[in-house]
Design a protein around this motif. Structure first.
Motif, short mmCIF file in Angstrom:
data_model
loop_
_atom_site.label_atom_id
_atom_site.label_comp_id
_atom_site.label_asym_id
_atom_site.label_seq_id
_atom_site.Cartn_x
_atom_site.Cartn_y
_atom_site.Cartn_z
N LEU A 1 27.41 29.12 35.37
CA LEU A 1 28.35 30.29 34.76
C LEU A 1 28.77 31.19 35.78
CD1 LEU A 1 26.25 30.90 31.42
CD2 LEU A 1 28.39 29.27 31.74
N ASP B 1 34.74 35.90 35.62
CA ASP B 1 35.98 35.86 36.32
C ASP B 1 36.55 37.15 35.81
OD1 ASP B 1 38.28 34.68 37.45
OD2 ASP B 1 38.79 34.18 35.31
N GLU C 1 40.26 39.28 35.75
CA GLU C 1 41.42 39.10 35.65
C GLU C 1 42.02 40.29 36.66
OE1 GLU C 1 45.64 38.91 35.39
OE2 GLU C 1 44.47 40.75 34.68
N ARG D 1 37.20 40.93 32.04
CA ARG D 1 36.18 40.17 32.29
C ARG D 1 35.82 39.05 31.33
NH1 ARG D 1 31.82 42.16 35.68
NH2 ARG D 1 30.26 41.50 34.35
N SER D 2 35.90 37.79 32.06
CA SER D 2 35.52 36.70 31.21
C SER D 2 34.32 35.71 31.71
CB SER D 2 36.90 35.65 31.30
OG SER D 2 38.02 36.29 30.37
N LEU E 1 32.84 32.59 32.74
CA LEU E 1 33.70 31.44 33.06
C LEU E 1 32.54 29.95 32.92
CD1 LEU E 1 35.86 29.44 34.08
CD2 LEU E 1 35.06 30.14 36.57
N TRP F 1 31.75 27.25 34.42
CA TRP F 1 32.46 26.58 35.66
C TRP F 1 32.05 25.37 35.68
CZ3 TRP F 1 30.61 28.26 41.21
CH2 TRP F 1 31.58 27.65 42.07
N CYS G 1 31.79 40.99 28.99
CA CYS G 1 32.91 40.00 29.16
C CYS G 1 33.75 40.19 27.71
CB CYS G 1 32.53 38.44 29.18
SG CYS G 1 31.90 38.23 30.93
N LYS H 1 35.77 31.42 29.04
CA LYS H 1 36.70 30.61 29.54
C LYS H 1 36.10 29.20 29.87
CE LYS H 1 39.99 32.64 32.54
NZ LYS H 1 40.19 33.36 33.63
N ALA H 2 36.86 28.24 29.75
CA ALA H 2 36.46 27.01 30.08
C ALA H 2 37.63 26.15 30.59
CB ALA H 2 35.40 26.21 29.06
N GLN H 3 37.56 25.14 31.41
CA GLN H 3 38.42 24.26 31.97
C GLN H 3 37.88 22.80 31.78
OE1 GLN H 3 39.28 26.44 35.59
NE2 GLN H 3 41.17 25.80 35.26
#
Length: 136
Positions: A60, A63, A65, A71-72, A74, A76, A104, A108-110
């Protein structure tokens, strides 16, 4: 099975066990220039944190912006030992708490896994962008 929260872990203590899975995840991402040692460095230098449980592990990071400074948290890297069992759902309250404690507003996640989008959206996540890349 009883849920046990993932534990903050020094990446140096488990590097030999997690380097392979991290490399496997990174190798699936088109155009990815990140190598496992980059993640190792981020964790050792306290810019990311490794959490380990009996189900898998997560790296984690925060992140921020660029313009709004929002704040997020992430997600990772996320790796489960038994894929396809939706193990991450058992971590929802835990990950929400980690995000709140870090100040946060978002998580976020990708993922390069196409099935993840449908499942995430069905569980309250919003798709905010899709990134398309082409090699020059």
């Amino acid at each position: 099975m009883y849920f046990k929260e993932p534990q903050l872990t020094d990446i140096r203590e488990v590097w030999e066990e997690i380097r392979g899975p991290i490399n496997s995840i990174l190798s699936e991402i088109p155009f990815c220039k990140v190598i496992p040692e980059d993640i190792y460095s981020e964790c050792v230098n306290k810019r990311a944190e490794l959490y380990v449980s009996s189900r898998g592990f997560m790296v984690l990071a925060i992140d921020t912006e660029f313009f709004s400074k929002t704040r997020s948290l992430l997600i990772w890297i996320a790796y489960v030992y038994e894929p396809g069992k939706h193990n991450w759902q058992k971590h929802v309250e835990w990950i929400n708490r980690i995000a709140k404690e870090a100040g946060c507003e978002y998580i976020k996640a990708q993922s390069v896994v196409p099935e993840m989008e449908e499942y995430a959206v069905a569980n309250g996540w919003k798709v905010t962008e899709r990134i398309y890349m082409k090699e020059v």
